[in-house]
Design a protein around this motif. Sequence first.
Motif, mmCIF file in Angstrom:
data_model
loop_
_atom_site.group_PDB
_atom_site.id
_atom_site.type_symbol
_atom_site.label_atom_id
_atom_site.label_comp_id
_atom_site.label_asym_id
_atom_site.label_seq_id
_atom_site.Cartn_x
_atom_site.Cartn_y
_atom_site.Cartn_z
ATOM 1 N N ALA A 113 3.577 10.156 3.976
ATOM 2 C CA ALA A 113 2.872 9.189 4.827
ATOM 3 C C ALA A 113 2.960 7.780 4.244
ATOM 4 O O ALA A 113 3.198 6.805 4.972
ATOM 5 N N PHE A 114 2.780 7.672 2.942
ATOM 6 C CA PHE A 114 2.883 6.361 2.298
ATOM 7 C C PHE A 114 4.308 5.807 2.421
ATOM 8 O O PHE A 114 4.508 4.600 2.585
ATOM 9 N N SER A 115 5.297 6.681 2.339
ATOM 10 C CA SER A 115 6.692 6.256 2.481
ATOM 11 C C SER A 115 6.944 5.688 3.870
ATOM 12 O O SER A 115 7.597 4.644 4.027
ATOM 13 N N VAL A 116 6.432 6.375 4.885
ATOM 14 C CA VAL A 116 6.593 5.909 6.263
ATOM 15 C C VAL A 116 5.933 4.549 6.447
ATOM 16 O O VAL A 116 6.480 3.647 7.108
ATOM 17 N N LEU A 117 4.745 4.373 5.849
ATOM 18 C CA LEU A 117 4.043 3.087 5.949
ATOM 19 C C LEU A 117 4.863 1.967 5.317
ATOM 20 O O LEU A 117 5.000 0.877 5.888
ATOM 21 N N ALA A 118 5.416 2.228 4.136
ATOM 22 C CA ALA A 118 6.219 1.205 3.447
ATOM 23 C C ALA A 118 7.470 0.864 4.245
ATOM 24 O O ALA A 118 7.855 -0.310 4.365
ATOM 25 N N ILE A 119 8.118 1.875 4.806
ATOM 26 C CA ILE A 119 9.332 1.651 5.595
ATOM 27 C C ILE A 119 9.023 0.857 6.856
ATOM 28 O O ILE A 119 9.750 -0.070 7.233
ATOM 29 N N ALA A 120 7.915 1.200 7.525
ATOM 30 C CA ALA A 120 7.524 0.487 8.742
ATOM 31 C C ALA A 120 7.252 -0.982 8.442
ATOM 32 O O ALA A 120 7.647 -1.875 9.204
ATOM 33 N N GLY A 121 6.590 -1.257 7.312
ATOM 34 C CA GLY A 121 6.320 -2.640 6.934
ATOM 35 C C GLY A 121 7.602 -3.415 6.658
ATOM 36 O O GLY A 121 7.722 -4.587 7.030
ATOM 37 N N THR A 122 8.558 -2.755 6.028
ATOM 38 C CA THR A 122 9.831 -3.414 5.723
ATOM 39 C C THR A 122 10.613 -3.732 6.995
ATOM 40 O O THR A 122 11.193 -4.817 7.130
ATOM 41 N N ILE A 123 10.629 -2.797 7.927
ATOM 42 C CA ILE A 123 11.313 -3.031 9.202
ATOM 43 C C ILE A 123 10.667 -4.200 9.944
ATOM 44 O O ILE A 123 11.346 -5.041 10.542
ATOM 45 N N PRO A 179 5.256 15.678 -6.755
ATOM 46 C CA PRO A 179 3.921 16.089 -6.313
ATOM 47 C C PRO A 179 3.856 17.608 -6.113
ATOM 48 O O PRO A 179 4.710 18.181 -5.443
ATOM 49 N N GLU A 180 2.840 18.238 -6.678
ATOM 50 C CA GLU A 180 2.800 19.697 -6.702
ATOM 51 C C GLU A 180 2.086 20.305 -5.507
ATOM 52 O O GLU A 180 2.464 21.374 -5.039
ATOM 53 N N THR A 181 1.048 19.664 -5.018
ATOM 54 C CA THR A 181 0.262 20.250 -3.936
ATOM 55 C C THR A 181 0.780 19.792 -2.574
ATOM 56 O O THR A 181 1.356 18.699 -2.453
ATOM 57 N N PRO A 182 0.579 20.596 -1.530
ATOM 58 C CA PRO A 182 0.988 20.180 -0.184
ATOM 59 C C PRO A 182 0.336 18.868 0.255
ATOM 60 O O PRO A 182 0.971 18.053 0.921
ATOM 61 N N VAL A 183 -0.925 18.685 -0.119
ATOM 62 C CA VAL A 183 -1.625 17.451 0.261
ATOM 63 C C VAL A 183 -0.942 16.239 -0.366
ATOM 64 O O VAL A 183 -0.734 15.211 0.287
ATOM 65 N N ALA A 184 -0.575 16.351 -1.645
ATOM 66 C CA ALA A 184 0.092 15.243 -2.335
ATOM 67 C C ALA A 184 1.452 14.950 -1.721
ATOM 68 O O ALA A 184 1.850 13.787 -1.582
ATOM 69 N N ARG A 185 2.176 16.000 -1.339
ATOM 70 C CA ARG A 185 3.491 15.793 -0.730
ATOM 71 C C ARG A 185 3.383 15.125 0.633
ATOM 72 O O ARG A 185 4.151 14.207 0.958
ATOM 73 N N ILE A 186 2.411 15.562 1.428
ATOM 74 C CA ILE A 186 2.209 14.945 2.743
ATOM 75 C C ILE A 186 1.775 13.494 2.567
ATOM 76 O O ILE A 186 2.208 12.594 3.297
ATOM 77 N N GLY A 187 0.915 13.256 1.571
ATOM 78 C CA GLY A 187 0.467 11.892 1.303
ATOM 79 C C GLY A 187 1.622 10.993 0.902
ATOM 80 O O GLY A 187 1.718 9.850 1.356
ATOM 81 N N ALA A 188 2.519 11.500 0.038
ATOM 82 C CA ALA A 188 3.677 10.722 -0.386
ATOM 83 C C ALA A 188 4.566 10.388 0.805
ATOM 84 O O ALA A 188 5.087 9.267 0.917
ATOM 85 N N VAL A 208 0.839 -1.205 0.000
ATOM 86 C CA VAL A 208 0.000 0.000 0.000
ATOM 87 C C VAL A 208 0.871 1.252 0.000
ATOM 88 O O VAL A 208 0.612 2.222 -0.734
ATOM 89 N N GLY A 209 1.923 1.251 0.831
ATOM 90 C CA GLY A 209 2.799 2.419 0.911
ATOM 91 C C GLY A 209 3.506 2.706 -0.398
ATOM 92 O O GLY A 209 3.520 3.849 -0.875
ATOM 93 N N LEU A 210 4.077 1.665 -1.008
ATOM 94 C CA LEU A 210 4.808 1.859 -2.256
ATOM 95 C C LEU A 210 3.873 2.301 -3.378
ATOM 96 O O LEU A 210 4.200 3.206 -4.157
ATOM 97 N N THR A 211 2.710 1.661 -3.468
ATOM 98 C CA THR A 211 1.753 2.029 -4.513
ATOM 99 C C THR A 211 1.333 3.485 -4.363
ATOM 100 O O THR A 211 1.247 4.229 -5.351
ATOM 101 N N GLY A 212 1.084 3.915 -3.125
ATOM 102 C CA GLY A 212 0.684 5.302 -2.892
ATOM 103 C C GLY A 212 1.754 6.288 -3.322
ATOM 104 O O GLY A 212 1.454 7.311 -3.952
ATOM 105 N N VAL A 213 3.001 5.996 -2.983
ATOM 106 C CA VAL A 213 4.106 6.882 -3.366
ATOM 107 C C VAL A 213 4.206 7.008 -4.884
ATOM 108 O O VAL A 213 4.306 8.109 -5.438
ATOM 109 N N LEU A 214 4.168 5.873 -5.579
ATOM 110 C CA LEU A 214 4.345 5.882 -7.026
ATOM 111 C C LEU A 214 3.206 6.587 -7.743
ATOM 112 O O LEU A 214 3.410 7.283 -8.740
ATOM 113 N N LEU A 215 1.996 6.434 -7.237
ATOM 114 C CA LEU A 215 0.843 7.042 -7.906
ATOM 115 C C LEU A 215 0.774 8.546 -7.688
ATOM 116 O O LEU A 215 0.151 9.258 -8.481
ATOM 117 N N LEU A 216 1.390 9.046 -6.612
ATOM 118 C CA LEU A 216 1.343 10.477 -6.333
ATOM 119 C C LEU A 216 2.385 11.263 -7.127
ATOM 120 O O LEU A 216 2.297 12.484 -7.220
#
Length: 298
Positions: free
Chosen positions: A260-270, A249-258, A111-119
């Motif tokens: 958050a998704f990165s943190v989720l992916a990293i947490a899952g990997t750890i 990502p151009e908007t602040p919302v998209a950057r924050i989302g990217a 979920v984290g990786l997919t979110g990052v790539l799509l944003l």
Amino acid sequence: MFWPVLIAVTGAFSLALGSALQERDAVRAPGRQVARAGFLLHLLRQPRWLIGSAAAVLGSSLHLIALSGAPLTVIQPLGVIGLLFAIVLSAVFNRQRVGMSQVVAGVAVMVGLTGVLLLFPHGSDVPVLPTSTALVLAGTAVGAGLLVYLTAHWMKSGVRALLLALAGGAALGTTSGLARVVTANAVDDWTRLVSWLTLLAVVTAVFGALLMQNAYRTGHFSAAYATLLITDPVVGVAIGAVLLGEGAPETPVARIGALAFSVLAIAGTIALAQARHRNPEAPDGRRHSGTTVRTRTR
């Protein structure tokens, strides 16, 4: 749409199967915990490892074919599902059960990786990369990877798996960025395939393969594979955004989302790295009379 989806799922399974087969020989190969370059030559003589490599190449090729027939927003999430395939296949090969914690961690990574790539935006212009910039890029990837490679002997196996896979994924992601420039320009002029960028792509690819096989060698296959799935495309996207003008990502919302998704992916990997399920044949580093002693992890 049906056929591209089927091709993408088949490709994800093929890539996961190939990587799981590679791990079987990587952990059994002679040598130190972090093997030298000759380690790859040994693997090249192993039929199962070669079959695994062929399956991995087939999986990557099928993913590219699927992208040609369906949007990235559909195909990319299907490609990431290969992580769950890899977790199950590794458990089957090692005669272990798949824990629910592994599944949850794997889903978090997907979920984290997919979110990052799509944003991140995906440009369609022909990319241009000066040779001097490519040299700095490849040199940075190889230099950072070499630092990890030389210090990995003193790391615990879980940390070693993550850092080697992180460095290997970065090298392979650099390869992807360089290959994108080479192949995009070769469409109009095939002679562009013969260039310094092609040579740099080959060097980073071989070095990345050495690091990844050593990451698999730790026995923490799921964590290493998850790290590869994250690092490779993210580095490729970063190269596109920073060096090839594909944007971020151009908007602040998209950057924050990217983020958050990165943190989720990293947490899952750890979480995958801390899982108790580990290949029982992985070397633990203790040696006696020149032979690596292998212990069974409980």
